[in-house]
Design a protein around this motif. Structure first.
Motif, PDB file in Angstrom:
ATOM      1  N   ASN A  93       0.817  -1.217   0.000  1.00 43.23           N
ATOM      2  CA  ASN A  93       0.000   0.000   0.000  1.00 43.23           C
ATOM      3  C   ASN A  93       0.848   1.263   0.000  1.00 43.23           C
ATOM      4  N   GLU A  97       1.799   4.251  -7.349  1.00 44.02           N
ATOM      5  CA  GLU A  97       1.309   3.683  -8.612  1.00 44.02           C
ATOM      6  C   GLU A  97       2.162   4.198  -9.757  1.00 44.02           C
ATOM      7  N   PRO A  98       2.323   3.455 -10.822  1.00 42.31           N
ATOM      8  CA  PRO A  98       1.905   2.084 -11.046  1.00 42.31           C
ATOM      9  C   PRO A  98       2.812   1.108 -10.308  1.00 42.31           C
ATOM     10  N   ARG A 167      -3.895  -0.967 -13.879  1.00 42.11           N
ATOM     11  CA  ARG A 167      -4.761  -0.779 -12.706  1.00 42.11           C
ATOM     12  C   ARG A 167      -4.813   0.675 -12.247  1.00 42.11           C
ATOM     13  N   HIS A 168      -3.670   1.357 -12.276  1.00 48.30           N
ATOM     14  CA  HIS A 168      -3.642   2.718 -11.730  1.00 48.30           C
ATOM     15  C   HIS A 168      -4.402   3.720 -12.591  1.00 48.30           C
ATOM     16  N   SER A 175      -6.650   1.368  -5.089  1.00 49.89           N
ATOM     17  CA  SER A 175      -5.199   1.590  -5.050  1.00 49.89           C
ATOM     18  C   SER A 175      -4.608   1.056  -3.748  1.00 49.89           C
ATOM     19  N   GLU A 176      -5.459   0.876  -2.747  1.00 45.62           N
ATOM     20  CA  GLU A 176      -5.014   0.287  -1.484  1.00 45.62           C
ATOM     21  C   GLU A 176      -5.861  -0.936  -1.189  1.00 45.62           C
TER      22      GLU A 176
END
Length: 197
Positions: A93, A97-98, A167-168, A175-176
């Motif tokens: 976490n 990102e990415p 994903r980002h 994102s977490e």
């Protein structure tokens, strides 16, 4: 899109034509910085991959970062115990990102020979989105290099928009991820599965 033959002819004349997406992905895929992080015997093989014989620096990944804030690749190398799972997720976490995850070895993928133990996770992909799995106990450094090349190819061909984007760049992806908590008797983890894609 420009024709590949025309691109080749222009390159012979010293004119390089590219798109912003190709340039962005080229930069990302050729500067993957792994987190300096290992859990068990697979970490020895990960360290061996950075030595002169295998030389992970050929692929732009020689900079093993000491802080998760500076890394974009987590190589989960080894057995993840239930006591260690919250720290692994917490480190993930904290990465910007990415970010990507490689599960290295049978223990990180499925618990390996310790699968029946009360204290070992049945795979880190229950808590983190794993991009590449490397089977073996422990896998050789060449297997890690192959996984890194596979990840670089994946990054180089990802579109910046649409359903296949990273994903980002997808606002629907978290994102977490929730940090697992130890139960009262300290031998099991409250399961918090990944959200459905």
């Amino acid at each position: 899109m420009i024709d590949e033959r025309l691109k080749s002819e222009l390159a012979k004349q010293g004119v390089f034509v590219t798109s912003l997406q190709e340039l962005y992905n080229w930069g990302r895929s050729n500067s993957v910085w792994p987190l300096s992080f290992g859990l068990a015997c697979c970490a020895i093989e990960m360290m061996a991959a950075s030595m002169a014989r295998f030389d992970i620096s050929r692929f732009g990944s020689e900079v093993f970062r000491p802080s998760p804030r500076q890394a974009d690749l987590m190589i989960v190398a080894g057995t993840v115990t239930k006591k260690m799972a919250p720290q692994v997720v917490r480190l993930y976490n904290q990465m910007p990102e990415p970010k990507y995850v490689i599960a290295m070895g049978a223990c990180a993928i499925s618990g390996g020979p310790f699968k029946q133990g009360y204290n070992v996770l049945k795979g880190i992909d229950r808590y983190l989105p794993v991009d590449i799995h490397i089977p073996g106990c422990p896998p050789r450094p060449e297997a890690l290099l192959h996984a890194l090349i596979t990840l670089q190819e994946k990054m180089a061909h990802q579109p910046l928009t649409g359903s296949d984007c990273p994903r980002h760049l997808n606002p629907n992806m978290p994102s977490e991820f929730p940090v697992p908590k130890l139960a009262a008797h300290q031998t099991s983890v409250c399961i918090s599965h990944l959200p459905a894609v």
